[in-house]
Design a protein around this motif. Structure first.
Motif, PDB file in Angstrom:
ATOM      1  N   LYS A  84      46.128  34.548  31.175  1.00 24.47           N
ATOM      2  CA  LYS A  84      45.737  33.213  31.635  1.00 24.47           C
ATOM      3  C   LYS A  84      46.962  32.403  32.059  1.00 24.47           C
ATOM      4  O   LYS A  84      46.921  31.665  33.031  1.00 24.47           O
ATOM      5  CB  LYS A  84      44.976  32.455  30.531  1.00 24.47           C
ATOM      6  CG  LYS A  84      43.516  32.781  30.391  1.00 24.47           C
ATOM      7  CD  LYS A  84      42.775  32.999  31.690  1.00 24.47           C
ATOM      8  CE  LYS A  84      42.623  31.780  32.588  1.00 24.47           C
ATOM      9  NZ  LYS A  84      41.908  32.111  33.853  1.00 24.47           N
ATOM     10  N   PHE A 107      49.778  33.594  33.263  1.00 26.11           N
ATOM     11  CA  PHE A 107      50.181  34.168  34.544  1.00 26.11           C
ATOM     12  C   PHE A 107      49.265  33.678  35.660  1.00 26.11           C
ATOM     13  O   PHE A 107      49.714  33.260  36.727  1.00 26.11           O
ATOM     14  CB  PHE A 107      50.124  35.691  34.414  1.00 26.11           C
ATOM     15  CG  PHE A 107      50.515  36.432  35.649  1.00 26.11           C
ATOM     16  CD1 PHE A 107      51.814  36.359  36.124  1.00 26.11           C
ATOM     17  CD2 PHE A 107      49.598  37.207  36.333  1.00 26.11           C
ATOM     18  CE1 PHE A 107      52.182  37.043  37.269  1.00 26.11           C
ATOM     19  CE2 PHE A 107      49.972  37.897  37.471  1.00 26.11           C
ATOM     20  CZ  PHE A 107      51.252  37.814  37.937  1.00 26.11           C
ATOM     21  N   ASP A 108      47.981  33.702  35.370  1.00 31.55           N
ATOM     22  CA  ASP A 108      46.973  33.320  36.348  1.00 31.55           C
ATOM     23  C   ASP A 108      47.112  31.843  36.732  1.00 31.55           C
ATOM     24  O   ASP A 108      47.161  31.486  37.903  1.00 31.55           O
ATOM     25  CB  ASP A 108      45.603  33.621  35.723  1.00 31.55           C
ATOM     26  CG  ASP A 108      44.457  33.056  36.511  1.00 31.55           C
ATOM     27  OD1 ASP A 108      44.573  33.031  37.733  1.00 31.55           O
ATOM     28  OD2 ASP A 108      43.449  32.663  35.906  1.00 31.55           O
ATOM     29  N   TRP A 109      47.215  30.984  35.734  1.00 31.40           N
ATOM     30  CA  TRP A 109      47.315  29.549  36.004  1.00 31.40           C
ATOM     31  C   TRP A 109      48.623  29.186  36.709  1.00 31.40           C
ATOM     32  O   TRP A 109      48.672  28.278  37.522  1.00 31.40           O
ATOM     33  CB  TRP A 109      47.191  28.755  34.694  1.00 31.40           C
ATOM     34  CG  TRP A 109      45.768  28.626  34.249  1.00 31.40           C
ATOM     35  CD1 TRP A 109      44.656  28.687  35.042  1.00 31.40           C
ATOM     36  CD2 TRP A 109      45.291  28.420  32.917  1.00 31.40           C
ATOM     37  NE1 TRP A 109      43.528  28.534  34.282  1.00 31.40           N
ATOM     38  CE2 TRP A 109      43.878  28.362  32.983  1.00 31.40           C
ATOM     39  CE3 TRP A 109      45.914  28.271  31.686  1.00 31.40           C
ATOM     40  CZ2 TRP A 109      43.089  28.158  31.865  1.00 31.40           C
ATOM     41  CZ3 TRP A 109      45.120  28.064  30.576  1.00 31.40           C
ATOM     42  CH2 TRP A 109      43.727  28.010  30.655  1.00 31.40           C
ATOM     43  N   ALA A 110      49.688  29.897  36.384  1.00 29.73           N
ATOM     44  CA  ALA A 110      50.968  29.593  37.026  1.00 29.73           C
ATOM     45  C   ALA A 110      50.894  29.860  38.525  1.00 29.73           C
ATOM     46  O   ALA A 110      51.614  29.254  39.304  1.00 29.73           O
ATOM     47  CB  ALA A 110      52.083  30.417  36.397  1.00 29.73           C
ATOM     48  N   GLY A 111      49.998  30.780  38.928  1.00 26.93           N
ATOM     49  CA  GLY A 111      49.902  31.122  40.340  1.00 26.93           C
ATOM     50  C   GLY A 111      48.831  30.358  41.092  1.00 26.93           C
ATOM     51  O   GLY A 111      48.634  30.555  42.277  1.00 26.93           O
ATOM     52  N   GLU A 112      48.086  29.481  40.413  1.00 26.93           N
ATOM     53  CA  GLU A 112      46.990  28.767  41.057  1.00 26.93           C
ATOM     54  C   GLU A 112      47.488  27.725  42.038  1.00 26.93           C
ATOM     55  O   GLU A 112      48.543  27.124  41.844  1.00 26.93           O
ATOM     56  CB  GLU A 112      46.132  28.061  39.986  1.00 26.93           C
ATOM     57  CG  GLU A 112      45.144  28.980  39.304  1.00 26.93           C
ATOM     58  CD  GLU A 112      43.868  29.149  40.110  1.00 26.93           C
ATOM     59  OE1 GLU A 112      43.747  28.549  41.187  1.00 26.93           O
ATOM     60  OE2 GLU A 112      42.985  29.901  39.646  1.00 26.93           O
ATOM     61  N   ASN A 135      49.163  23.979  36.412  1.00 26.76           N
ATOM     62  CA  ASN A 135      50.511  24.166  35.870  1.00 26.76           C
ATOM     63  C   ASN A 135      50.614  23.622  34.453  1.00 26.76           C
ATOM     64  O   ASN A 135      51.243  24.223  33.589  1.00 26.76           O
ATOM     65  CB  ASN A 135      51.544  23.488  36.759  1.00 26.76           C
ATOM     66  CG  ASN A 135      51.687  24.200  38.083  1.00 26.76           C
ATOM     67  OD1 ASN A 135      51.143  25.301  38.248  1.00 26.76           O
ATOM     68  ND2 ASN A 135      52.387  23.601  39.014  1.00 26.76           N
TER      69      ASN A 135
END
Lengths: 291, 353
Positions: free
Chosen positions: A246, A248-253, A259
């Motif tokens: 999660k 990793f996923d949120w950092a790339g959103e 963030n």
């Protein structure tokens, strides 16, 4: 006269070198601490905004302001518990065999030992690919919790074995000899003398291994931990997500608010890691005060 | 043969039954679901029979925000359903689709003839559904005051694998003699495939020194920190980072056009506006009520909201109606596999009888 002057000059140079070296060492140590402090400061300031009980127990959401982390916490707990259940008996068993039963060096044990040492250094993504080929596809376990746990078990197995071996090595020879001299079997000596004496060291190793696995992302991405699950997993065959995925996923959103969610999730993960590591430290200190 | 007829008969029965249910609760307005009209028809989707069961979606990173919100809102309407959405990338998504591991594959490019053939070989029928538009956006550093527009020829000159461009002035002599740096997504992104085909006229043909990254945020950060950088990203990443990067209007011969909701939807932002897709397994559609319900949901009002909330662009109404008809007729196979970038989508559907 000149001789004294020369030696004084020599002395000054040596002292200066000493001082320069000291400063360099200080910077080397300080840089690490400075970076850590900066990192912690950034994470805490970003993460505290969203940190709340609601965040921890809410479901995942595509709205940055509404999302929680609960399915990821449950997923991580599932995967790590299973990993422990699989890897610990195997790892400790392997270490006991290598250290206690097979004490005479032969080609086979040396070969196994060499392999374990090398496996501990293999990049985690390789375990992910192995897990994908063997567990997900060949054994057809699909992208489930059990595939993830088996992959993670492989990942931490070498670490568990090596640390357990070290703990066993630290048990004085006399424990075994004394037990055997009193007529116990090898198994009894291990079960009642060696293992209890090595237990704190072994436990520390297990906890450190698992806390390493909690933060692993790469292998779980490969074996199919999902970015979004609508429901909590009900069994080991279900789809899942975990905390680092999660993050990793949120950092790339693209959406900005994610963030902060990522920073908050990092805080949650760090607290979990700190708790685990403190338990490890406590166990180690207890074993030291006993000895 | 017999088996097939039973299947289609039961599918027809489900369709009739569900359309009755629909008529019942939305007061005879059976287009209510399709119309993105504000308010009014919201309860319609909620009061149709609730479904339960698992649904797995995987594929494009670009489509992921849309799919995730659709999954989340679908779950709210159907609390007993269990939705998983992942973002392995368009190519990986199709691989899993071919293996039969997922119900729905999301894609930021159309299916490739090879993937279509693989699915045929496995006997997997699928329904192809465009769900939104995206405009691949060419972005530069905010301090870049010279690249106020680029023609498609200039873009090709800069990005193709045979490019000799090293300085900005190699693209256009009036640009400064500064070394240019290229950034873009990695090869597993549909955006990469689309951009290379649309600009360089050859799929996967790109200059070798382009710095590729899996994460669009990282690409945006790179351009933000590099005065002479240039990159291409999905429209939503530009839209959310207007303070960090500047967009370059693209001139395809009819004047420079910057990407925006309007220019992407009406097709004037060409050739870089592209449809985003979901590919639904026909078998799952027929046998799992939750898959069928999800497709209806995705094409409905809340599906549209998921598109706009994620900074993507809705398909025009007339095209949306054509797609709805295509889906309700349960037409399988692809219309898009061999279509050149920039083709008007409505024309494709009008060709289907």
């Amino acid at each position: 006269m000149s001789l004294v002057a020369a030696s004084q000059k020599h002395m000054r140079m040596r002292k200066r070198k000493d001082a320069i070296f000291k400063v360099l060492c200080f910077f080397a140590a300080g840089l690490g601490v400075l970076l850590l402090v900066l990192f912690l400061y950034k994470i805490v300031t970003d993460g505290l905004v969203r940190l709340s009980w609601t965040f921890i127990v809410s479901n995942l959401s595509s709205r940055p302001q509404r999302t929680g982390i609960w399915p990821a916490i449950i997923g991580s707990t599932y995967v790590m518990t299973l990993t422990g259940i699989i890897a610990v008996p195997m790892g400790v068993g392997a270490a006991v065999y290598l250290q206690e039963f097979n004490t005479r060096k032969n080609r086979l044990t040396e070969f196994i030992q060499l392999n374990i040492a090398n496996l501990a250094g293999v990049p985690s993504i390789v375990y992910g690919m192995l897990g994908l080929a063997v567990f997900v596809r060949w054994m057809a376990l699909k992208e489930s919790i059990i595939s993830g746990a088996l992959t993670m078990s492989l990942l931490i197995l070498p670490m568990v074995i090596i640390i357990t071996q070290e703990a066993l090595k630290a048990v004085p020879r006399g424990y075994r000899d004394g037990s055997l001299a009193l007529g116990s079997t090898t198994w009894q000596a291990i079960r009642y003398q060696v293992l209890p004496a090595a237990a704190p060291g072994i436990l520390t190793g297990i906890i450190l291994s698992i806390s390493r696995a909690i933060g692993e992302t790469a292998p779980l991405i490969v074996v199919g931990a999902a970015a979004y699950v609508s429901s909590l997993p009900h069994g080991v065959g279900d789809r899942y997500t975990v905390l680092p995925i999660k993050i990793f996923d949120w950092a790339g959103e693209a959406k900005r608010g994610f963030n902060e969610d990522a920073a908050t999730a990092i805080l949650v993960l760090m607290v979990a890691l700190l708790v685990l590591n403190s338990i490890a430290i406590y166990l180690r200190s207890r074993s030291r005060s006993k000895a | 043969m017999k088996k097939i007829s039973i299947n289609s008969a039961s599918a027809a029965a489900i369709l009739i039954a569900s359309s009755f249910a629909f008529v019942g609760c939305s007061g005879g307005d059976n287009k209510g679901e399709a119309t993105p009209a504000p308010g009014a028809t919201t309860p319609a989707a909620g009061t149709t029979a609730k479904v339960s069961g698992k649904l797995t979606i995987d594929g494009s990173t670009t489509v992921y925000p849309i799919a995730q919100q659709m999954g989340e809102d679908f779950k709210t309407d159907n609390p007993d359903s269990d939705i998983t959405v992942n973002k392995s990338g368009t190519g990986s998504g199709f691989q899993k689709f071919v293996r039969g591991e997922i119900d729905i594959a999301t894609a930021s490019r159309s299916i490739q003839p090879k993937e279509d053939a693989d699915l045929k070989a496995k006997g997997i029928d699928y329904i192809e559904i465009p769900i939104a538009y995206d405009g691949v956006s060419v972005v530069v550093n905010p301090k870049n005051d010279w690249a106020t527009s680029l023609t498609t020829d200039e873009l090709k000159k800069a990005w193709s694998s045979t490019s000799t461009v090293k300085l900005w002035s190699d693209i256009r002599p009036t640009f400064p003699k500064e070394k240019i740096t290229f950034y873009g997504p990695t090869d597993n992104h549909g955006t990469y495939e689309y951009f290379t085909e649309a600009i360089n006229k050859k799929k996967n043909d790109l200059r070798a020194d382009c710095q590729k990254n899996q994460e669009y945020n990282a690409i945006v950060q790179s351009v933000n920190g590099d005065k002479d950088g240039i990159a291409y990203v999905g429209f939503n990443y530009y839209d959310q980072n207007k303070d960090k990067v500047k967009v370059v209007p693209v001139d395809a011969g009819k004047g420079a056009v910057a990407p925006s909701a309007a220019t992407i939807a009406d097709g004037t932002y060409t050739p870089l506006s592209r449809p985003l897709f979901i590919y639904v397994s026909k078998k799952a559609y027929d046998t799992k009520p939750q898959v069928k319900a999800f497709v209806e949901f995705a094409l409905g009002e809340k599906g549209n909201k998921a598109v706009t909330d994620s900074s993507y662009v809705l398909l025009p109404k007339d095209l949306h109606d054509l797609i709805l008809k295509h889906v309700s007729d349960e037409k399988t196979g692809t219309l898009f596999a061999t279509v050149a970038p920039g083709t008007k989508l409505a024309d494709l559907y009008s060709k289907v009888k």
